[in-house]
Scaffold this motif. Structure first.
Motif, PDB file in Angstrom:
ATOM      1  N   ASP A  65      79.067  44.025  60.203  1.00  0.00           N
ATOM      2  CA  ASP A  65      79.868  45.206  60.475  1.00  0.00           C
ATOM      3  C   ASP A  65      79.890  45.494  61.975  1.00  0.00           C
ATOM      4  N   SER A  66      80.040  46.754  62.332  1.00  0.00           N
ATOM      5  CA  SER A  66      80.177  47.126  63.740  1.00  0.00           C
ATOM      6  C   SER A  66      78.917  46.847  64.559  1.00  0.00           C
ATOM      7  N   LEU A  67      77.750  46.767  63.916  1.00  0.00           N
ATOM      8  CA  LEU A  67      76.535  46.453  64.672  1.00  0.00           C
ATOM      9  C   LEU A  67      76.570  45.018  65.175  1.00  0.00           C
ATOM     10  N   THR A  68      77.039  44.107  64.342  1.00  0.00           N
ATOM     11  CA  THR A  68      77.173  42.726  64.806  1.00  0.00           C
ATOM     12  C   THR A  68      78.330  42.599  65.782  1.00  0.00           C
ATOM     13  N   LYS A  69      79.314  43.492  65.672  1.00  0.00           N
ATOM     14  CA  LYS A  69      80.427  43.527  66.622  1.00  0.00           C
ATOM     15  C   LYS A  69      79.965  44.001  67.988  1.00  0.00           C
ATOM     16  N   GLY A  70      78.912  44.809  68.015  1.00  0.00           N
ATOM     17  CA  GLY A  70      78.387  45.314  69.282  1.00  0.00           C
ATOM     18  C   GLY A  70      78.932  46.667  69.672  1.00  0.00           C
ATOM     19  N   THR A  71      79.511  47.381  68.721  1.00  0.00           N
ATOM     20  CA  THR A  71      80.072  48.706  68.992  1.00  0.00           C
ATOM     21  C   THR A  71      79.007  49.646  69.543  1.00  0.00           C
ATOM     22  N   GLY A  72      79.350  50.346  70.603  1.00  0.00           N
ATOM     23  CA  GLY A  72      78.429  51.286  71.226  1.00  0.00           C
ATOM     24  C   GLY A  72      77.752  50.753  72.469  1.00  0.00           C
ATOM     25  N   ASP A  73      77.854  49.443  72.703  1.00  0.00           N
ATOM     26  CA  ASP A  73      77.236  48.818  73.873  1.00  0.00           C
ATOM     27  C   ASP A  73      78.254  48.759  75.013  1.00  0.00           C
ATOM     28  N   ALA A  74      78.006  49.496  76.061  1.00  0.00           N
ATOM     29  CA  ALA A  74      78.937  49.545  77.189  1.00  0.00           C
ATOM     30  C   ALA A  74      79.072  48.194  77.876  1.00  0.00           C
ATOM     31  N   THR A  75      78.069  47.330  77.745  1.00  0.00           N
ATOM     32  CA  THR A  75      78.133  46.010  78.387  1.00  0.00           C
ATOM     33  C   THR A  75      78.967  45.023  77.579  1.00  0.00           C
ATOM     34  N   GLY A  76      79.188  45.338  76.298  1.00  0.00           N
ATOM     35  CA  GLY A  76      79.969  44.449  75.444  1.00  0.00           C
ATOM     36  C   GLY A  76      79.180  43.291  74.855  1.00  0.00           C
ATOM     37  N   GLU A  77      77.907  43.205  75.158  1.00  0.00           N
ATOM     38  CA  GLU A  77      77.107  42.075  74.669  1.00  0.00           C
ATOM     39  C   GLU A  77      76.646  42.251  73.226  1.00  0.00           C
ATOM     40  N   GLY A  78      76.289  43.465  72.850  1.00  0.00           N
ATOM     41  CA  GLY A  78      75.718  43.668  71.528  1.00  0.00           C
ATOM     42  C   GLY A  78      74.413  42.916  71.379  1.00  0.00           C
ATOM     43  N   TYR A  79      73.995  42.672  70.147  1.00  0.00           N
ATOM     44  CA  TYR A  79      72.751  41.920  69.964  1.00  0.00           C
ATOM     45  C   TYR A  79      73.009  40.419  69.840  1.00  0.00           C
ATOM     46  N   LYS A 120      66.666  30.176  75.742  1.00  0.00           N
ATOM     47  CA  LYS A 120      65.618  30.185  76.762  1.00  0.00           C
ATOM     48  C   LYS A 120      64.243  29.958  76.147  1.00  0.00           C
ATOM     49  N   GLU A 121      63.968  30.644  75.042  1.00  0.00           N
ATOM     50  CA  GLU A 121      62.654  30.536  74.411  1.00  0.00           C
ATOM     51  C   GLU A 121      62.421  29.153  73.803  1.00  0.00           C
ATOM     52  N   MET A 122      63.481  28.555  73.243  1.00  0.00           N
ATOM     53  CA  MET A 122      63.330  27.267  72.551  1.00  0.00           C
ATOM     54  C   MET A 122      63.647  26.085  73.457  1.00  0.00           C
ATOM     55  N   ASP A 123      64.109  26.385  74.648  1.00  0.00           N
ATOM     56  CA  ASP A 123      64.397  25.358  75.652  1.00  0.00           C
ATOM     57  C   ASP A 123      65.360  24.294  75.114  1.00  0.00           C
ATOM     58  N   LYS A 124      66.434  24.776  74.505  1.00  0.00           N
ATOM     59  CA  LYS A 124      67.483  23.879  74.010  1.00  0.00           C
ATOM     60  C   LYS A 124      68.783  24.685  73.903  1.00  0.00           C
ATOM     61  N   PRO A 125      69.918  24.022  73.958  1.00  0.00           N
ATOM     62  CA  PRO A 125      71.188  24.753  73.847  1.00  0.00           C
ATOM     63  C   PRO A 125      71.334  25.447  72.499  1.00  0.00           C
ATOM     64  N   VAL A 126      71.807  26.670  72.542  1.00  0.00           N
ATOM     65  CA  VAL A 126      72.115  27.427  71.330  1.00  0.00           C
ATOM     66  C   VAL A 126      73.557  27.898  71.440  1.00  0.00           C
ATOM     67  N   HIS A 127      74.391  27.527  70.466  1.00  0.00           N
ATOM     68  CA  HIS A 127      75.822  27.806  70.531  1.00  0.00           C
ATOM     69  C   HIS A 127      76.213  28.816  69.458  1.00  0.00           C
ATOM     70  N   LEU A 128      77.097  29.729  69.828  1.00  0.00           N
ATOM     71  CA  LEU A 128      77.649  30.665  68.862  1.00  0.00           C
ATOM     72  C   LEU A 128      78.892  30.035  68.233  1.00  0.00           C
ATOM     73  N   VAL A 129      78.817  29.724  66.950  1.00  0.00           N
ATOM     74  CA  VAL A 129      79.970  29.158  66.250  1.00  0.00           C
ATOM     75  C   VAL A 129      81.087  30.189  66.193  1.00  0.00           C
ATOM     76  N   ASN A 130      80.748  31.407  65.763  1.00  0.00           N
ATOM     77  CA  ASN A 130      81.734  32.481  65.694  1.00  0.00           C
ATOM     78  C   ASN A 130      81.027  33.788  65.381  1.00  0.00           C
ATOM     79  N   ASN A 131      81.586  34.877  65.903  1.00  0.00           N
ATOM     80  CA  ASN A 131      81.147  36.211  65.517  1.00  0.00           C
ATOM     81  C   ASN A 131      82.253  36.789  64.640  1.00  0.00           C
ATOM     82  N   LEU A 132      81.989  36.855  63.345  1.00  0.00           N
ATOM     83  CA  LEU A 132      82.997  37.244  62.365  1.00  0.00           C
ATOM     84  C   LEU A 132      82.827  38.690  61.913  1.00  0.00           C
ATOM     85  N   ALA A 133      82.186  39.507  62.745  1.00  0.00           N
ATOM     86  CA  ALA A 133      81.942  40.897  62.387  1.00  0.00           C
ATOM     87  C   ALA A 133      83.248  41.686  62.378  1.00  0.00           C
ATOM     88  N   ILE A 134      83.289  42.694  61.498  1.00  0.00           N
ATOM     89  CA  ILE A 134      84.459  43.559  61.357  1.00  0.00           C
ATOM     90  C   ILE A 134      83.980  45.005  61.317  1.00  0.00           C
TER      91      ILE A 134
END
Length: 271
Positions: free
Chosen positions: A69-83, A93-107
């Motif tokens: 929902d809107s929490l995964t969308k990042g609503t309320g975050d002025a930076t636009g990053e969300g969680y 950074k923690e796992m020292d390997k590339p991590v890719h976002l396939v898609n953010n499908l929040a609504i």
């Protein structure tokens, strides 16, 4: 003379009989171990518990799909990053390997029953099937629906702890359906479900809503445990201990500091 004549043969036969008896007993013992009869077979070792953590040591990169929902969308975050963006960056950074976002499908405004329908769509199914990690927020809109006549979130609308408790039994199966469908689409991905919090904790009439939220989160924990490769990330304590610091001006969604703390907890849960 006659006595010594019979002594040694007697001792010899006695020793031989004892040896035969010992070998016979030893043979029966081996038989029970090697060829156990029905009813006395040795029990099979207990199956190990399902792992609750993703083993990504053999992977050179990880893929994340975000749902909700809107929490995964990042609503309320002025930076636009969300969680979500923060989790992807910090996990890499923690796992020292590339991590890719396939898609953010929040609504924004999505309920769990609506998400269950969305999971039937090809785009959702494809994104989930590609993921090593599925980030999920859902349930807040199911539980904290405001009146259709435009009740104010800041004032609690027509909400009350009694009304939330009344809604709860009918809402739980929605979460179970969502979790089951995600698992059907991807049998191996780690699911990180972000638990609910009481955004109205500072309103005296809504203090009791925290008990209802706790019951919802307990149910989510039970579903995660049954799944074996899912985890519930707690957030309720963050907001109840310092609501003003972590809530945005709409009095419902996290601000940038709230999303940052949620991201920290998700990364800790995934390691």
């Amino acid at each position: 003379m006659r006595r010594s004549k019979w002594l040694w043969p007697t001792l010899g036969w006695t020793t031989l009989v004892c040896l035969l008896l010992m070998l016979t007993g030893f043979g029966w013992a081996l038989k029970d171990s090697w060829l156990p009869e029905s009813g006395i077979a040795l029990p099979e070792p207990s199956a190990p518990e399902k792992a609750t953590g993703g083993d990504w040591s053999g992977k050179t990169e990880l893929y994340v799909t975000a749902l909700g929902d809107s929490l995964t969308k990042g609503t309320g975050d002025a930076t636009g990053e969300g969680y979500v963006d923060r989790v992807v960056e910090r996990l890499a950074k923690e796992m020292d390997k590339p991590v890719h976002l396939v898609n953010n499908l929040a609504i924004n405004g999505l309920r769990a029953d609506q998400m269950a329908d969305r999971l039937e769509e090809k785009g959702f199914a494809t994104a989930i099937s590609k993921a090593d990690i599925v980030l999920l927020t859902i349930g807040g809109n199911d539980l904290f629906q405001v009146a259709q006549d435009g009740g104010s979130l800041a004032e609690g609308g027509d909400l009350s702890p009694e009304l939330l408790l009344e809604r709860l039994p009918g809402l739980r199966p929605r979460l179970e359906t969502v979790m089951s469908k995600i698992r059907e689409l991807n049998p191996t991905a780690r699911i990180a479900y972000v638990g609910l919090y009481n955004a109205f904790y500072d309103l005296p009439q809504m203090l009791g809503a925290s008990d209802v939220v706790a019951q919802w989160n307990d149910y989510a924990f039970a579903l995660a445990k049954a799944d074996g490769n899912a985890t519930v990330v707690p957030t309720y304590d963050l907001f109840e201990f310092d609501l003003k610091k972590y809530l945005s001006s709409d009095h419902f969604h996290p601000n940038e500091f709230g999303y940052s703390r949620i991201a920290d907890r998700i990364v800790q849960a995934l390691q």
